[in-house]
Design an enzyme around this catalytic site. Structure first.
Site, PDB file in Angstrom:
ATOM      1  N   ASP C  28       0.843  -1.196   0.000  1.00 52.93           N
ATOM      2  CA  ASP C  28       0.000   0.000   0.000  1.00 52.93           C
ATOM      3  C   ASP C  28       0.878   1.246   0.000  1.00 52.93           C
ATOM      4  O   ASP C  28       1.574   1.523   0.978  1.00 52.93           O
ATOM      5  CB  ASP C  28      -0.895  -0.033   1.257  1.00 52.93           C
ATOM      6  CG  ASP C  28      -1.757   1.221   1.353  1.00 52.93           C
ATOM      7  OD1 ASP C  28      -1.820   1.978   0.355  1.00 52.93           O
ATOM      8  OD2 ASP C  28      -2.348   1.435   2.425  1.00 52.93           O
ATOM      9  N   GLU C  80      28.915   2.856   3.819  1.00 52.39           N
ATOM     10  CA  GLU C  80      28.692   1.418   3.986  1.00 52.39           C
ATOM     11  C   GLU C  80      28.661   0.734   2.626  1.00 52.39           C
ATOM     12  O   GLU C  80      28.411  -0.445   2.520  1.00 52.39           O
ATOM     13  CB  GLU C  80      27.415   1.150   4.766  1.00 52.39           C
ATOM     14  CG  GLU C  80      26.135   1.605   4.083  1.00 52.39           C
ATOM     15  CD  GLU C  80      25.216   0.448   3.719  1.00 52.39           C
ATOM     16  OE1 GLU C  80      25.131   0.182   2.507  1.00 52.39           O
ATOM     17  OE2 GLU C  80      24.610  -0.155   4.611  1.00 52.39           O
ATOM     18  N   CYS C 112      25.337   3.986   9.068  1.00 53.13           N
ATOM     19  CA  CYS C 112      24.988   5.324   8.578  1.00 53.13           C
ATOM     20  C   CYS C 112      25.732   6.469   9.241  1.00 53.13           C
ATOM     21  O   CYS C 112      25.464   7.625   8.940  1.00 53.13           O
ATOM     22  CB  CYS C 112      23.486   5.552   8.720  1.00 53.13           C
ATOM     23  SG  CYS C 112      22.534   4.436   7.696  1.00 53.13           S
ATOM     24  N   ARG C 199      11.512  -3.699  14.137  1.00 51.66           N
ATOM     25  CA  ARG C 199      11.214  -2.615  15.070  1.00 51.66           C
ATOM     26  C   ARG C 199      12.330  -2.397  16.093  1.00 51.66           C
ATOM     27  O   ARG C 199      12.376  -1.356  16.753  1.00 51.66           O
ATOM     28  CB  ARG C 199       9.867  -2.876  15.759  1.00 51.66           C
ATOM     29  CG  ARG C 199       8.685  -2.741  14.770  1.00 51.66           C
ATOM     30  CD  ARG C 199       7.350  -2.866  15.461  1.00 51.66           C
ATOM     31  NE  ARG C 199       7.128  -1.865  16.508  1.00 51.66           N
ATOM     32  CZ  ARG C 199       6.787  -0.595  16.269  1.00 51.66           C
ATOM     33  NH1 ARG C 199       6.608  -0.179  15.040  1.00 51.66           N
ATOM     34  NH2 ARG C 199       6.597   0.238  17.267  1.00 51.66           N
ATOM     35  N   HIS C 234      20.017  12.054  11.783  1.00 50.39           N
ATOM     36  CA  HIS C 234      20.028  10.994  10.769  1.00 50.39           C
ATOM     37  C   HIS C 234      18.594  10.752  10.310  1.00 50.39           C
ATOM     38  O   HIS C 234      17.661  10.755  11.111  1.00 50.39           O
ATOM     39  CB  HIS C 234      20.639   9.711  11.333  1.00 50.39           C
ATOM     40  CG  HIS C 234      20.552   8.569  10.365  1.00 50.39           C
ATOM     41  ND1 HIS C 234      21.021   8.671   9.086  1.00 50.39           N
ATOM     42  CD2 HIS C 234      20.021   7.319  10.482  1.00 50.39           C
ATOM     43  CE1 HIS C 234      20.783   7.532   8.451  1.00 50.39           C
ATOM     44  NE2 HIS C 234      20.173   6.694   9.276  1.00 50.39           N
ATOM     45  N   LYS C 239       9.775  10.146   9.241  1.00 50.92           N
ATOM     46  CA  LYS C 239       9.147  10.206  10.554  1.00 50.92           C
ATOM     47  C   LYS C 239      10.157  10.288  11.712  1.00 50.92           C
ATOM     48  O   LYS C 239      10.010  11.101  12.624  1.00 50.92           O
ATOM     49  CB  LYS C 239       8.311   8.925  10.698  1.00 50.92           C
ATOM     50  CG  LYS C 239       7.275   8.950  11.778  1.00 50.92           C
ATOM     51  CD  LYS C 239       6.400   7.703  11.633  1.00 50.92           C
ATOM     52  CE  LYS C 239       6.321   6.981  12.963  1.00 50.92           C
ATOM     53  NZ  LYS C 239       5.628   5.691  12.846  1.00 50.92           N
ATOM     54  N   ASN C 266      17.129   7.864   2.150  1.00 51.78           N
ATOM     55  CA  ASN C 266      18.177   7.767   3.152  1.00 51.78           C
ATOM     56  C   ASN C 266      19.503   7.554   2.446  1.00 51.78           C
ATOM     57  O   ASN C 266      19.757   6.479   1.895  1.00 51.78           O
ATOM     58  CB  ASN C 266      17.860   6.586   4.082  1.00 51.78           C
ATOM     59  CG  ASN C 266      18.937   6.382   5.142  1.00 51.78           C
ATOM     60  OD1 ASN C 266      19.878   7.168   5.236  1.00 51.78           O
ATOM     61  ND2 ASN C 266      18.789   5.327   5.922  1.00 51.78           N
ATOM     62  N   SER C 296      23.910   2.344  12.707  1.00 51.22           N
ATOM     63  CA  SER C 296      23.508   1.093  13.332  1.00 51.22           C
ATOM     64  C   SER C 296      24.713   0.339  13.840  1.00 51.22           C
ATOM     65  O   SER C 296      25.802   0.431  13.282  1.00 51.22           O
ATOM     66  CB  SER C 296      22.737   0.232  12.332  1.00 51.22           C
ATOM     67  OG  SER C 296      21.494   0.830  12.076  1.00 51.22           O
TER      68      SER C 296
END
Lengths: 129, 383, 348
Positions: C28, C80, C112, C199, C234, C239, C266, C296
């Site tokens: 979607d 990276e 990143c 998550r 970053h 969001k 990104n 990360s």
């Protein structure tokens, strides 16, 4: 394995280093040992300007195997501001919009790969400005 | 320098010769030429080949061919000048006979292109490896850039380019040795698969296998054998910059202009004295540019000339590529220059069959390498 | 005071819209565009990689700084997606720009935040008096696995910063780094696409580290969030940076200028650095800028910059980041994109 052959041309491919005949002022790119205009053998080192105009071009629909995944490839002859002419690809372009006389600038891009595991070969490509 | 005569010729059919090796091909052409000439021996041989190393992994072709032709221990030399290898092979043989060093010399050419090599890449080695080929440019690409420039400068049209292919296929359809013995329409050429804009597949000479050989001899040998006296009245060669981009103009080929000047001077003739000409039409645009640079047409009018039929076999004032040219006859690179001489030889001996140009007395063969960095021209005359 | 003397960004011209990717996988598009605030992303040309992007960004930085490239004593590229597993990226860059050979060069990798890492080390060396100028670059041509959520964001671009002591356009007032072993996202040796912990990349990773570095930086500097003109974090999606900014006390208005992600995607190691470049393009003398990267694995590098009077002289000397983002776009369909990103299996 094209490593040594590739590395030898780096000053030209990365920085557009050329030589200029002391006696007649003709600029050679790549540098030469004998001036094709006056046969002079003394030169000053010069660096070419990275802007110019497109003199002629074509769109390659069929390429040698190592370029075949990149077709269509725009290739042209560019006359740089110093009057030197070079053959180069034209990157980031809708190939149907190219025109003789367009102003271009040279940027560093990856030109080819020496197979799957060999070195990556960089050099100049033109982009339309 | 002594007079030199061509007294025999032989060639294989051009095309995809799957059953034949590079040796088979050369030997077939060589034997036919020796038989046609009626000579019992040769003093030396030349073999023109562009890139047997890349195409079939075989170099040292002079020795290979002398061995398989069964002429050891005669001197045997491989000549390379890209697509002009055949023409330069002929010139070396001519110079050897003219100098008096030899009386009977075989000049041959061969290429075996269909054994699986990356043909585009192999052919591209005839351009500047580091400053043209490195950037991906191909041979169709180089000639396409010449075409774009010619169209831009002189208004040459896509239709005029296509007209070269139509004419050459019409001639080639009459040539039993041609790779493509069929005619094509203007629409077929215009709609053919795009290769390098503005050139389509039918603007390009094909990938071919083939061999060709001729026998060059001194006047004494020719007379003793009671052969028609077809004399080489000019042999010239010139060079230009290896890279197309280094030239002052992309619409004229300096090596062709220079070689033509020398050839006309040596033969003591003018362009209008030439009755037919084989030109190096590796791409349709090449025939147009060369027909101008040889002085047959005013600069920029080559396209119009072909469109008006001035270069046609029937009714043309200057028939060009009566053999079908590289376009229809095929272009086994190293053999091409010799095959051009063979067409001129057959025309001058009245043996060209359906392609015969009436009263042909003087014929020319123009062979070039790369994007024109080498050009070799020969003019033959029948006495 | 030590700080940035020249900066430059580079973004490829190619783009793909999030809805084109979503349609390909039967997802979607509304959830992606509205939920993650990702409209489109940059895609590198087939002939572009971290090195060519770094070169273009670095050339723009040199154009702004107007310094002799020979005086640059160190070049660090953080990415990276270095094109080679073994062989430095920066060597090609120095040869292209005429830097060195008397120069220290290294490739950095920290997911990143490799770009901010390069900036931090470059800054530190100049501050230590080891060299007159040092360049830190963040650039990437990151890959998301086909159909993975990362495919909507993983994009290409970068920014370069030359650190020095004279004619500084943005002084570095404070720095702070915050690091822990948090395996939220990784790519094993020899693997083509990265993996992530879903998550788990959120609270325990992105938010914890940025907030950790951010709070420390605010405490260290004793500057309140409202005193900053701009903030950049970053940007893995649209969001997260807005959310983390809010939690640290920053407003949407402070973040918006460097918030390139909705139309850039990104750019990984180039993410907060390109955001910073976009801010410097419009900043005025005296403006304070708050920046915290995130990589990360995981860690964050924070910087506080104060823009000087020099800024107005350099802003127009090279192309601006928003111009790169907004102009001359070439849109790709999914097939072209898959070809460009080498997602199609080919015969070797």
């Amino acid at each position: 394995m094209i490593t040594a052959r590739y590395h030898r041309e780096v000053p030209q491919r990365f920085r557009l280093e050329a030589n200029k005949c002391v006696s007649c002022g003709h600029i050679n790119f790549p540098p030469r040992l004998v001036c094709p205009k006056c046969k002079g053998q003394k030169f000053d080192n010069v660096v070419l300007k990275d802007e110019g105009k497109l003199l002629t071009y074509t769109i390659l629909r069929v390429a040698a195997d190592r370029f075949s995944k990149e077709t269509p490839i725009a290739v042209g002859i560019v006359e740089l501001e110093d009057g030197v002419k070079i053959t180069t690809q034209i990157a980031d372009v809708d190939v149907d919009t190219l025109q003789i006389g367009q102003k271009v600038k040279l940027v560093l891009r990856k030109i080819q790969e020496d197979g799957k595991a060999g070195i990556l070969c960089y050099g100049y490509k033109a982009v339309v400005i | 320098m002594r007079d030199v005569f061509v007294i025999g010729a032989g060639m294989t059919k051009f095309g995809e010769l799957w059953e034949k090796s590079i040796k088979d091909i050369f030997v077939e052409a060589g034997l036919k030429a020796i038989e046609d000439a009626g000579v019992g021996y040769i003093d030396s041989l030349y073999v023109g080949a562009m890139s047997s190393g890349l195409f079939v992994g075989q170099e040292h072709l002079g020795a290979v061919m002398a061995d398989y032709l069964g002429v050891n221990p005669v001197p045997a030399t491989r000549v390379e000048s890209a697509c002009a290898s055949g023409g330069v092979s002929f010139r070396q043989a001519y110079l050897e006979v003219a100098s008096g060093a030899s009386d009977i010399v075989l000049a041959g050419g061969v290429e075996k292109m269909t054994d699986g090599a990356d043909v585009t890449d192999a052919l591209a080695t005839a351009a500047d490896q580091e400053y043209e080929v490195y950037h991906g440019v191909t041979f169709p690409g180089l000639y396409a850039m010449i075409a774009k420039a010619h169209m831009h400068q002189y208004g040459t049209t896509r239709q005029q380019l296509a007209a070269v292919a139509v004419k050459n296929h019409r001639n080639g359809a009459k040539n039993p040795n041609a790779q493509f013995r069929f005619e094509v329409t203007l629409e077929q050429v215009l709609n053919s698969t795009r290769v390098a804009d503005p050139l389509g597949l039918l603007d390009c000479s094909p990938v071919s296998d083939g061999g060709a050989a001729v026998i060059l001899v001194s006047a004494e040998v020719a007379r003793n054998l009671k052969k028609p006296l077809i004399r080489v009245i000019a042999s010239s060669q010139a060079s230009d910059t290896i890279a197309l981009h280094s030239r002052p103009s992309f619409t004229t080929i300096g090596s062709v202009v220079k070689a033509a000047e020398k050839a006309y001077k040596m033969a003591g003739i003018k362009p209008t004295d030439v009755n037919l000409c084989e030109v190096h039409d590796c791409f349709t645009i090449a025939e147009i540019v060369v027909s101008e640079d040889l002085g047959f047409f005013e600069k920029g009018k080559g396209g119009e000339a072909v469109e008006k039929g001035l270069t046609a076999l029937e009714g043309g004032k200057m028939p060009i590529n009566t053999s079908g040219g590289l376009k229809s006859k095929g272009h086994p690179v190293g053999a091409t220059g010799i095959a051009q001489i063979i067409e001129v030889y057959e025309q001058l001996s009245g043996k060209a069959g359906a392609r015969q140009v009436k009263n042909a007395r003087i014929g020319m063969a123009q062979n070039m390498g790369g994007s024109g960095a080498s050009c070799v021209i020969h003019i033959l005359e029948v006495k | 005071m030590v700080g940035i003397v020249g900066y430059g960004a580079y973004l490829p011209r190619y783009r793909i819209k999030a809805e084109v990717i979503a349609k390909q996988w039967g997802s979607d598009p509304v959830a992606i565009v509205r939920g993650l605030q990702l409209n489109e992303k940059t895609v590198p040309g087939m002939d572009e990689d971290t090195i060519t992007i770094s070169v273009e960004a670095a050339k723009n930085a040199v154009r702004r700084a107007q310094i002799n490239p020979q005086e640059i004593g160190a070049v660090y590229i953080g990415s990276e997606s270095h094109p080679y597993a073994v062989k430095p990226s920066g060597t090609i860059l120095i040869d292209a720009l005429g830097i060195g050979p008397d120069v220290h060069v290294a490739s950095y990798e920290f997911a990143c935040k490799a770009g901010s890492e390069a900036m931090f080390v470059a800054y530190s060396l100049v501050k230590a008096g080891e060299m007159k100028y040092a360049m830190g670059i963040g650039a990437d041509t990151s890959q998301g696995a086909p159909g993975d959520a990362l495919e909507y964001s993983a994009s290409a671009g970068g920014a370069a910063f030359i650190m020095g002591k004279e004619k500084v356009v943005a002084e570095i007032l404070f720095t702070h780094s915050y690091t822990s072993d948090t395996p939220d996202f990784w790519r094993r040796e020899g693997e083509y696409y990265p993996r992530h912990g879903g998550r788990f990349t959120g609270e325990p990773a992105y938010f914890r580290h940025i907030i950790g570095a951010g709070i420390a930086l605010l405490e260290k500097s004793k500057i309140s969030p409202k005193d900053f003109k701009y903030a950049v974090f970053h940007m893995p999606n649209g969001k997260f940076p807005m959310e983390v900014g809010k939690r640290l006390g920053f407003t949407k208005e402070q973040i918006e200028t460097g918030w390139l992600v909705p139309y850039m995607g990104n750019t990984y190691s180039g993410s907060s650095p390109t955001g910073l470049a976009a801010i410097l393009d419009v900043a005025k003398p005296g403006d304070l800028i708050f920046m915290v990267s995130f990589g990360s694995g995981a860690g964050s590098d924070g910087f506080i910059f104060r823009v000087t009077d020099e800024i107005t002289k350099v802003q127009d000397r090279a192309v601006k980041t928003r111009e790169l983002l907004d102009n001359n776009k070439i849109y790709l369909n999914y097939g072209e994109y898959a070809k460009f990103r080498r997602k199609i299996k080919l015969n070797e």
